[in-house]
Motif scaffolding. Structure first.
Motif, short mmCIF file in Angstrom:
data_model
loop_
_atom_site.label_atom_id
_atom_site.label_comp_id
_atom_site.label_asym_id
_atom_site.label_seq_id
_atom_site.Cartn_x
_atom_site.Cartn_y
_atom_site.Cartn_z
N ILE A 1 0.81 -1.21 0.00
CA ILE A 1 0.00 0.00 0.00
C ILE A 1 0.85 1.27 0.00
CG2 ILE A 1 -0.32 0.14 2.51
CD1 ILE A 1 -3.04 0.83 -0.11
N GLY A 2 2.00 1.26 0.69
CA GLY A 2 2.84 2.45 0.75
C GLY A 2 3.39 2.85 -0.61
N SER A 3 3.98 1.89 -1.33
CA SER A 3 4.53 2.20 -2.64
C SER A 3 3.43 2.51 -3.65
CB SER A 3 5.41 1.05 -3.15
OG SER A 3 4.68 -0.16 -3.20
N TYR A 4 2.30 1.83 -3.53
CA TYR A 4 1.17 2.10 -4.42
C TYR A 4 0.68 3.53 -4.24
CZ TYR A 4 -3.52 2.15 -6.33
OH TYR A 4 -4.65 2.51 -7.03
N GLU A 5 0.48 3.94 -3.00
CA GLU A 5 -0.01 5.30 -2.74
C GLU A 5 1.01 6.35 -3.16
OE1 GLU A 5 -3.00 6.40 -1.80
OE2 GLU A 5 -3.75 4.35 -1.82
N TRP A 6 2.31 6.08 -2.92
CA TRP A 6 3.35 7.02 -3.32
C TRP A 6 3.34 7.17 -4.84
CZ3 TRP A 6 7.63 7.50 -6.33
CH2 TRP A 6 8.47 8.57 -6.05
N GLY A 7 3.26 6.05 -5.54
CA GLY A 7 3.21 6.10 -7.00
C GLY A 7 1.98 6.82 -7.52
N LYS A 8 0.84 6.58 -6.88
CA LYS A 8 -0.39 7.25 -7.28
C LYS A 8 -0.29 8.76 -7.05
CE LYS A 8 -4.26 6.91 -4.97
NZ LYS A 8 -5.45 6.39 -4.30
N ASP A 9 0.24 9.16 -5.89
CA ASP A 9 0.37 10.58 -5.57
C ASP A 9 1.37 11.30 -6.48
OD1 ASP A 9 -1.45 10.21 -3.55
OD2 ASP A 9 0.03 10.26 -1.92
N ASN A 10 2.35 10.57 -6.99
CA ASN A 10 3.40 11.17 -7.81
C ASN A 10 3.35 10.72 -9.26
OD1 ASN A 10 5.23 12.67 -5.77
ND2 ASN A 10 4.77 10.71 -4.79
N SER A 11 2.21 10.25 -9.71
CA SER A 11 2.10 9.66 -11.05
C SER A 11 2.45 10.64 -12.17
CB SER A 11 0.71 9.08 -11.28
OG SER A 11 -0.27 10.10 -11.24
N VAL A 12 2.09 11.89 -12.05
CA VAL A 12 2.39 12.87 -13.11
C VAL A 12 3.91 13.05 -13.25
CG1 VAL A 12 2.15 15.28 -13.81
CG2 VAL A 12 0.19 14.05 -12.88
N VAL A 13 4.59 13.22 -12.13
CA VAL A 13 6.05 13.37 -12.16
C VAL A 13 6.71 12.09 -12.66
CG1 VAL A 13 8.11 13.75 -10.75
CG2 VAL A 13 6.06 15.11 -10.35
N LEU A 14 6.24 10.95 -12.20
CA LEU A 14 6.81 9.67 -12.63
C LEU A 14 6.67 9.47 -14.13
CD1 LEU A 14 5.59 7.34 -9.74
CD2 LEU A 14 7.93 8.11 -10.17
N GLN A 15 5.51 9.77 -14.67
CA GLN A 15 5.28 9.57 -16.09
C GLN A 15 6.05 10.55 -16.96
OE1 GLN A 15 1.04 9.58 -16.61
NE2 GLN A 15 0.77 7.70 -15.47
N SER A 16 6.29 11.74 -16.45
CA SER A 16 6.95 12.75 -17.27
C SER A 16 8.46 12.82 -17.06
CB SER A 16 6.33 14.12 -17.00
OG SER A 16 6.59 14.53 -15.67
N SER A 17 8.95 12.40 -15.90
CA SER A 17 10.36 12.65 -15.59
C SER A 17 11.18 11.44 -15.16
CB SER A 17 10.46 13.70 -14.47
OG SER A 17 9.84 14.89 -14.86
#
Length: 110
Positions: A55-71
């Motif tokens: 749940i921790g990594s999932y939530e972190w990824g969800k919260d930062n999805s825009v940055v992750l996808q772009s950068s």
């Protein structure tokens, strides 16, 4: 561009993840004090909730999805980084996997 380095901090597998991450941060900090400038921004990540379905990594990824996808260009997992006498085990895109294989081959033959 961002290179992410991370692991869960509630690992039941041991391996010294927190100590390794702390030393890596200290080493990179020392290098930057001496004038080194990295080509990429390094983002250090640590999360809990592994036993609850990641749940921790999932939530972190969800919260930062825009940055992750772009950068984000790479993720280096420190989960279970120390495993006795095993060789490097990498999971990556085909290009990065080839790079890790080439590095390991060169290191073994040194």
């Amino acid at each position: 561009r961002h290179v992410l380095v991370g692991s869960r901090h509630d690992s039941d597998q041991g391996g010294g993840t927190s100590a390794i991450m702390t030393q890596l941060i200290a080493a990179l900090t020392e290098q930057t004090k001496q004038g080194w400038v990295p080509d990429r921004t390094t983002v250090f990540c640590s999360w809990g909730g592994t036993a609850l379905g990641n749940i921790g990594s999932y939530e972190w990824g969800k919260d930062n999805s825009v940055v992750l996808q772009s950068s984000a260009v790479a993720y280096v997992s420190l989960n279970s980084p120390v495993r006795g006498t095993e060789t490097l085990r990498a999971t990556a895109s085909p290009t990065l996997l080839q790079l890790t294989s080439d590095i390991q081959r060169v290191t073994i033959h040194m």
